[in-house]
Design a protein around this motif. Structure first.
Motif, PDB file in Angstrom:
ATOM      1  N   ASN A   1      11.018  19.523  -3.034  1.00 34.67           N
ATOM      2  CA  ASN A   1      11.740  19.949  -4.234  1.00 34.67           C
ATOM      3  C   ASN A   1      11.194  21.283  -4.741  1.00 34.67           C
ATOM      4  OD1 ASN A   1      13.429  17.702  -4.318  1.00 34.67           O
ATOM      5  ND2 ASN A   1      12.084  16.550  -5.689  1.00 34.67           N
ATOM      6  N   ALA A   2       9.874  21.416  -4.750  1.00 31.81           N
ATOM      7  CA  ALA A   2       9.237  22.646  -5.226  1.00 31.81           C
ATOM      8  C   ALA A   2       9.549  23.813  -4.295  1.00 31.81           C
ATOM      9  CB  ALA A   2       7.730  22.445  -5.336  1.00 31.81           C
ATOM     10  N   MET A   3       9.528  23.565  -2.978  1.00 33.29           N
ATOM     11  CA  MET A   3       9.863  24.608  -2.005  1.00 33.29           C
ATOM     12  C   MET A   3      11.312  25.047  -2.162  1.00 33.29           C
ATOM     13  SD  MET A   3       7.980  23.166   1.425  1.00 33.29           S
ATOM     14  CE  MET A   3       8.759  24.382   2.495  1.00 33.29           C
ATOM     15  N   SER A   4      12.183  24.094  -2.367  1.00 33.08           N
ATOM     16  CA  SER A   4      13.607  24.387  -2.522  1.00 33.08           C
ATOM     17  C   SER A   4      13.846  25.266  -3.740  1.00 33.08           C
ATOM     18  CB  SER A   4      14.392  23.077  -2.653  1.00 33.08           C
ATOM     19  OG  SER A   4      15.762  23.325  -2.887  1.00 33.08           O
ATOM     20  N   LEU A   5      13.215  24.920  -4.860  1.00 33.32           N
ATOM     21  CA  LEU A   5      13.390  25.695  -6.082  1.00 33.32           C
ATOM     22  C   LEU A   5      12.817  27.104  -5.921  1.00 33.32           C
ATOM     23  CD1 LEU A   5      14.348  25.790  -9.004  1.00 33.32           C
ATOM     24  CD2 LEU A   5      12.124  24.853  -9.696  1.00 33.32           C
ATOM     25  N   ALA A   6      11.653  27.213  -5.271  1.00 35.65           N
ATOM     26  CA  ALA A   6      11.042  28.523  -5.042  1.00 35.65           C
ATOM     27  C   ALA A   6      11.934  29.399  -4.166  1.00 35.65           C
ATOM     28  CB  ALA A   6       9.675  28.354  -4.386  1.00 35.65           C
ATOM     29  N   LYS A   7      12.535  28.776  -3.157  1.00 32.43           N
ATOM     30  CA  LYS A   7      13.427  29.527  -2.270  1.00 32.43           C
ATOM     31  C   LYS A   7      14.645  30.022  -3.032  1.00 32.43           C
ATOM     32  CE  LYS A   7      17.283  29.555   0.372  1.00 32.43           C
ATOM     33  NZ  LYS A   7      18.651  29.088   0.084  1.00 32.43           N
ATOM     34  N   GLU A   8      15.250  29.166  -3.864  1.00 35.00           N
ATOM     35  CA  GLU A   8      16.461  29.567  -4.588  1.00 35.00           C
ATOM     36  C   GLU A   8      16.160  30.658  -5.613  1.00 35.00           C
ATOM     37  OE1 GLU A   8      18.826  28.841  -3.107  1.00 35.00           O
ATOM     38  OE2 GLU A   8      18.681  26.827  -2.319  1.00 35.00           O
TER      39      GLU A   8
ATOM     40  N   ARG B   1      10.533  33.932   5.002  1.00 34.29           N
ATOM     41  CA  ARG B   1       9.258  34.294   4.371  1.00 34.29           C
ATOM     42  C   ARG B   1       8.460  33.051   3.978  1.00 34.29           C
ATOM     43  NH1 ARG B   1      12.510  38.528   2.224  1.00 34.29           N
ATOM     44  NH2 ARG B   1      13.057  37.262   0.414  1.00 34.29           N
ATOM     45  N   ILE B   2       9.135  32.049   3.414  1.00 36.63           N
ATOM     46  CA  ILE B   2       8.442  30.832   2.988  1.00 36.63           C
ATOM     47  C   ILE B   2       7.852  30.088   4.174  1.00 36.63           C
ATOM     48  CG2 ILE B   2       8.806  28.513   2.032  1.00 36.63           C
ATOM     49  CD1 ILE B   2      10.722  29.806   0.002  1.00 36.63           C
ATOM     50  N   PHE B   3       8.653  29.877   5.204  1.00 34.18           N
ATOM     51  CA  PHE B   3       8.183  29.111   6.349  1.00 34.18           C
ATOM     52  C   PHE B   3       7.046  29.817   7.093  1.00 34.18           C
ATOM     53  CE2 PHE B   3      12.522  26.962   6.419  1.00 34.18           C
ATOM     54  CZ  PHE B   3      12.015  25.774   5.906  1.00 34.18           C
TER      55      PHE B   3
ATOM     56  N   VAL C   1      12.579  22.532  10.388  1.00 37.98           N
ATOM     57  CA  VAL C   1      11.612  23.580  10.735  1.00 37.98           C
ATOM     58  C   VAL C   1      10.183  23.051  10.747  1.00 37.98           C
ATOM     59  CG1 VAL C   1      10.688  25.844  10.078  1.00 37.98           C
ATOM     60  CG2 VAL C   1      13.138  25.382   9.860  1.00 37.98           C
ATOM     61  N   LEU C   2       9.819  22.250   9.739  1.00 34.43           N
ATOM     62  CA  LEU C   2       8.454  21.698   9.641  1.00 34.43           C
ATOM     63  C   LEU C   2       8.548  20.192   9.376  1.00 34.43           C
ATOM     64  CD1 LEU C   2       6.754  24.485   7.481  1.00 34.43           C
ATOM     65  CD2 LEU C   2       6.390  24.058   9.919  1.00 34.43           C
ATOM     66  N   PRO C   3       8.930  19.421  10.399  1.00 37.70           N
ATOM     67  CA  PRO C   3       9.202  17.989  10.204  1.00 37.70           C
ATOM     68  C   PRO C   3       7.970  17.180   9.788  1.00 37.70           C
ATOM     69  CG  PRO C   3       9.190  18.556  12.540  1.00 37.70           C
ATOM     70  CD  PRO C   3       9.140  19.840  11.789  1.00 37.70           C
ATOM     71  N   GLY C   4       8.195  16.282   8.827  1.00 43.12           N
ATOM     72  CA  GLY C   4       7.186  15.305   8.453  1.00 43.12           C
ATOM     73  C   GLY C   4       5.968  15.846   7.739  1.00 43.12           C
ATOM     74  N   ARG C   5       6.047  17.052   7.264  1.00 46.28           N
ATOM     75  CA  ARG C   5       4.844  17.687   6.710  1.00 46.28           C
ATOM     76  C   ARG C   5       4.756  17.585   5.187  1.00 46.28           C
ATOM     77  NH1 ARG C   5       2.880  23.874   8.169  1.00 46.28           N
ATOM     78  NH2 ARG C   5       1.569  24.199   6.340  1.00 46.28           N
ATOM     79  N   PHE C   6       5.888  17.458   4.496  1.00 46.76           N
ATOM     80  CA  PHE C   6       5.887  17.561   3.046  1.00 46.76           C
ATOM     81  C   PHE C   6       6.449  16.309   2.382  1.00 46.76           C
ATOM     82  CE2 PHE C   6       6.519  21.841   4.811  1.00 46.76           C
ATOM     83  CZ  PHE C   6       5.375  22.470   4.318  1.00 46.76           C
TER      84      PHE C   6
ATOM     85  N   GLU D   1      19.866  30.140  12.897  1.00 42.11           N
ATOM     86  CA  GLU D   1      20.443  28.938  13.501  1.00 42.11           C
ATOM     87  C   GLU D   1      20.164  27.693  12.668  1.00 42.11           C
ATOM     88  OE1 GLU D   1      18.680  28.828  17.345  1.00 42.11           O
ATOM     89  OE2 GLU D   1      19.785  30.590  18.090  1.00 42.11           O
ATOM     90  N   GLU D   2      19.013  27.669  11.989  1.00 41.04           N
ATOM     91  CA  GLU D   2      18.617  26.487  11.232  1.00 41.04           C
ATOM     92  C   GLU D   2      19.097  26.508   9.783  1.00 41.04           C
ATOM     93  OE1 GLU D   2      17.430  24.032  12.625  1.00 41.04           O
ATOM     94  OE2 GLU D   2      16.458  24.725  14.455  1.00 41.04           O
ATOM     95  N   CYS D   3      19.673  27.616   9.350  1.00 31.34           N
ATOM     96  CA  CYS D   3      20.011  27.791   7.934  1.00 31.34           C
ATOM     97  C   CYS D   3      21.373  27.189   7.615  1.00 31.34           C
ATOM     98  CB  CYS D   3      19.961  29.274   7.573  1.00 31.34           C
ATOM     99  SG  CYS D   3      19.676  29.555   5.812  1.00 31.34           S
ATOM    100  N   TYR D   4      21.452  25.863   7.627  1.00 30.13           N
ATOM    101  CA  TYR D   4      22.664  25.150   7.231  1.00 30.13           C
ATOM    102  C   TYR D   4      22.256  23.799   6.667  1.00 30.13           C
ATOM    103  CZ  TYR D   4      22.152  22.382  11.531  1.00 30.13           C
ATOM    104  OH  TYR D   4      21.675  21.553  12.514  1.00 30.13           O
ATOM    105  N   GLY D   5      23.145  23.194   5.901  1.00 36.52           N
ATOM    106  CA  GLY D   5      22.869  21.885   5.316  1.00 36.52           C
ATOM    107  C   GLY D   5      22.017  21.978   4.058  1.00 36.52           C
ATOM    108  N   LYS D   6      21.563  20.823   3.597  1.00 38.54           N
ATOM    109  CA  LYS D   6      20.752  20.754   2.388  1.00 38.54           C
ATOM    110  C   LYS D   6      19.377  21.374   2.627  1.00 38.54           C
ATOM    111  CE  LYS D   6      22.837  16.478   0.588  1.00 38.54           C
ATOM    112  NZ  LYS D   6      22.559  15.138   0.037  1.00 38.54           N
ATOM    113  N   ASN D   7      18.760  21.845   1.547  1.00 40.15           N
ATOM    114  CA  ASN D   7      17.449  22.469   1.664  1.00 40.15           C
ATOM    115  C   ASN D   7      16.413  21.549   2.291  1.00 40.15           C
ATOM    116  OD1 ASN D   7      18.372  24.847   0.565  1.00 40.15           O
ATOM    117  ND2 ASN D   7      17.512  24.488  -1.473  1.00 40.15           N
ATOM    118  N   HIS D   8      16.421  20.282   1.888  1.00 42.54           N
ATOM    119  CA  HIS D   8      15.448  19.341   2.437  1.00 42.54           C
ATOM    120  C   HIS D   8      15.652  19.157   3.940  1.00 42.54           C
ATOM    121  CE1 HIS D   8      14.041  17.200  -1.497  1.00 42.54           C
ATOM    122  NE2 HIS D   8      14.217  18.500  -1.669  1.00 42.54           N
ATOM    123  N   GLU D   9      16.897  19.218   4.376  1.00 44.77           N
ATOM    124  CA  GLU D   9      17.179  19.094   5.807  1.00 44.77           C
ATOM    125  C   GLU D   9      16.669  20.308   6.568  1.00 44.77           C
ATOM    126  OE1 GLU D   9      21.286  16.460   5.241  1.00 44.77           O
ATOM    127  OE2 GLU D   9      21.410  18.621   5.573  1.00 44.77           O
TER     128      GLU D   9
END
Length: 219
Positions: A69-76, A29-31, A58-63, A45-53
């Motif tokens: 950090n804000a996206m990660s917290l919103a997702k959790e 939903r976020i992406f 999925v959206l390289p070099g954009r943020f 397939e992409e849902c592994y590793g740290k949130n920043h990874e």
């Protein structure tokens, strides 16, 4: 180091609780709200590793780091709100943890989740007492399949890696366990057997902790 006994090391998401679909849908939903146009299958397939990874894949070099950090917290927060009414251990795991604890088998959690989510599970299910070591994404530099997470678990438990048995549900996590020189039990909840690499270090594949294989590990 203790060379005479075994220790159990658990991944968390998809291994102790059946929550991976909630992580996948939260990220999906976020992406897509940000224009990624990513399918649920690719998100899986992409849902592994740290949130920043995950964000960078999925959206390289954009943020910026602050934005990630804000996206990660919103997702959790979205994940926890959606999953809390369904939060429970996988079938048989409560008895298995209790039996292992009673048998004085040391246990750890080695997860790519941030500690916020580890605490969310342990405290809501009241199982923190079972674990002598907790390693989260906050504690490592390299994510699975790098073995750092599981090696830090072994170090905290004061066990040699070869005496540790890992419980994992994801191909990258299984690869991390094998890279750490540990044996592994694979849960086939989100992934099928053919999706995992073949190795003699894999003890077996199970659907849940009621499997007879699991009970044999307590001996």
């Amino acid at each position: 180091m203790n060379n005479n006994k075994k220790a159990f090391v658990f991944d968390l998401n998809g291994t102790m609780i059946n929550d991976m679909q909630y992580h996948i849908h939260a990220w999906h939903r976020i992406f897509n709200s940000l224009g990624a146009n990513i399918s649920l299958e690719r998100m899986k397939e992409e849902c592994y590793g740290k949130n920043h990874e995950v964000i960078e894949r999925v959206l390289p070099g954009r943020f910026t780091e602050e934005e990630k950090n804000a996206m990660s917290l919103a997702k959790e927060k979205a994940y926890q709100k959606a999953f809390l009414p369904h939060l429970k251990l996988l079938p048989g795991l409560d008895n298995f943890l209790r039996s292992a604890y009673g048998a004085e088998i040391p246990m750890a959690i080695g997860s790519a989740a941030i500690m916020l989510n580890v605490d969310f599970v342990l405290d809501n299910l009241h199982i923190r007492e079972y674990f002598q070591a907790l390693i989260s994404a906050d504690d490592v530099k390299k994510s699975k399949p790098d073995p750092e997470t599981f090696l830090k678990c072994a170090e905290k438990l004061r066990f040699e890696p070869e005496n540790c048995i890992v419980f994992e549900d994801a191909p990258k996590g299984v690869e991390a366990a094998l890279n750490a020189g540990m044996k592994c039990v694979v849960l086939t909840i989100l992934h099928d057997e053919h999706e995992f690499i073949s190795s003699s270090a894999i003890i077996g594949f199970i659907k849940d902790y009621n499997d007879p294989l699991v009970k044999k590990l307590l001996v």
